[in-house]
Design a protein around this motif. Structure first.
Motif, PDB file in Angstrom:
ATOM      1  N   TYR A  97       0.853  -1.173   0.000  1.00 50.48           N
ATOM      2  CA  TYR A  97       0.000   0.000   0.000  1.00 50.48           C
ATOM      3  C   TYR A  97       0.890   1.224   0.000  1.00 50.48           C
ATOM      4  CZ  TYR A  97       0.951  -1.101   4.846  1.00 50.48           C
ATOM      5  OH  TYR A  97       1.582  -1.449   5.993  1.00 50.48           O
ATOM      6  N   MET A 146     -10.639   7.229  -5.934  1.00 50.74           N
ATOM      7  CA  MET A 146     -10.445   8.645  -5.667  1.00 50.74           C
ATOM      8  C   MET A 146     -10.434   9.406  -6.983  1.00 50.74           C
ATOM      9  SD  MET A 146      -7.687   9.017  -2.603  1.00 50.74           S
ATOM     10  CE  MET A 146      -6.350   8.154  -3.367  1.00 50.74           C
ATOM     11  N   ILE A 193      -2.351  10.327   5.077  1.00 50.21           N
ATOM     12  CA  ILE A 193      -3.777  10.192   5.388  1.00 50.21           C
ATOM     13  C   ILE A 193      -4.051  10.170   6.891  1.00 50.21           C
ATOM     14  CG2 ILE A 193      -4.294   9.005   3.239  1.00 50.21           C
ATOM     15  CD1 ILE A 193      -4.412   6.392   4.829  1.00 50.21           C
ATOM     16  N   LEU A 220     -13.347  13.089   0.617  1.00 53.02           N
ATOM     17  CA  LEU A 220     -12.162  12.834   1.440  1.00 53.02           C
ATOM     18  C   LEU A 220     -11.548  14.182   1.805  1.00 53.02           C
ATOM     19  CD1 LEU A 220     -10.216  10.653   2.522  1.00 53.02           C
ATOM     20  CD2 LEU A 220      -9.031  10.774   0.343  1.00 53.02           C
ATOM     21  N   PRO A 235     -10.129   7.162   6.547  1.00 49.42           N
ATOM     22  CA  PRO A 235      -9.381   6.369   5.567  1.00 49.42           C
ATOM     23  C   PRO A 235      -8.378   5.475   6.291  1.00 49.42           C
ATOM     24  CG  PRO A 235      -8.541   8.606   5.605  1.00 49.42           C
ATOM     25  CD  PRO A 235      -9.718   8.563   6.538  1.00 49.42           C
ATOM     26  N   LYS A 259      -6.278   2.843   4.374  1.00 48.86           N
ATOM     27  CA  LYS A 259      -5.136   2.577   3.505  1.00 48.86           C
ATOM     28  C   LYS A 259      -5.377   3.204   2.146  1.00 48.86           C
ATOM     29  CE  LYS A 259      -3.998  -1.945   5.422  1.00 48.86           C
ATOM     30  NZ  LYS A 259      -3.836  -3.364   5.142  1.00 48.86           N
ATOM     31  N   VAL A 260      -4.299   3.541   1.460  1.00 46.73           N
ATOM     32  CA  VAL A 260      -4.342   3.969   0.065  1.00 46.73           C
ATOM     33  C   VAL A 260      -3.430   3.021  -0.703  1.00 46.73           C
ATOM     34  CG1 VAL A 260      -3.802   5.800  -1.577  1.00 46.73           C
ATOM     35  CG2 VAL A 260      -4.804   6.366   0.630  1.00 46.73           C
ATOM     36  N   VAL A 302      -8.855   3.812  -2.012  1.00 40.39           N
ATOM     37  CA  VAL A 302      -8.729   4.074  -0.585  1.00 40.39           C
ATOM     38  C   VAL A 302      -9.675   3.133   0.155  1.00 40.39           C
ATOM     39  CG1 VAL A 302     -10.404   5.976  -0.637  1.00 40.39           C
ATOM     40  CG2 VAL A 302      -8.778   5.851   1.215  1.00 40.39           C
TER      41      VAL A 302
END
Length: 154
Positions: A11, A32, A49, A63, A110, A112-113, A122
């Motif tokens: 990630y 996103m 984040i 977001l 949020p 994780k991205v 996300v």
């Protein structure tokens, strides 16, 4: 041409404090809406984040307070790093999030991205705030597991 392997375990950013401060009840995966220079910064890992949260405005998930650093070669195409970004979700998922957000003590954060098939995703979680004693119990369990792993190792 060989197929590219998808690395599912990696990630680009993780909100480690979210699972400590909130009891995550439900998770959703959302896309996103980013500009060209933003996605390049995200792919370079220039995203934070930790302070972010999700709000619902006019039937859209937004977001907020997530920092995507300006792309170094972006010049005039760079946008404001802390601007609100729209999340891409189905209507029923937004309705579920909106219902959860109206409950007292519930926050949408949020977690994780990551990249999935070339798109920035996300992982968002619906979390209920933990009390101080809950956090102490989590620390105690983590320390006990660490000590057990040490003893089994030797």
């Amino acid at each position: 041409m060989a197929k590219k392997k998808q690395n599912t375990g990696s990630y680009l950013a993780q909100n480690r404090k979210a699972r400590f401060n909130y009891a995550i009840e439900e998770t959703f995966e959302a896309g996103m809406s980013l500009t060209g220079t933003e996605i390049k910064s995200v792919r370079a890992g220039q995203i934070t984040i930790g302070d972010g949260f999700i709000t619902i405005h006019n039937g859209n998930a937004v977001l907020t307070n997530v920092n995507i650093a300006a792309y170094t070669q972006g010049n005039q195409f760079n946008v404001e790093p802390l601007r609100p970004r729209q999340l891409l979700l189905h209507k029923r998922e937004i309705a579920t999030l909106n219902k959860a957000a109206t409950e007292p003590g519930v926050t949408i954060v949020p977690l994780k991205v990551y990249l999935k098939h070339g798109f920035a995703k996300v992982l968002i979680g619906v979390g209920r705030g933990k009390k101080k004693y809950d956090k102490r119990e989590d620390i105690k369990k983590r320390d006990q597991e660490r000590e057990l792993r040490r003893r089994l190792k030797h």
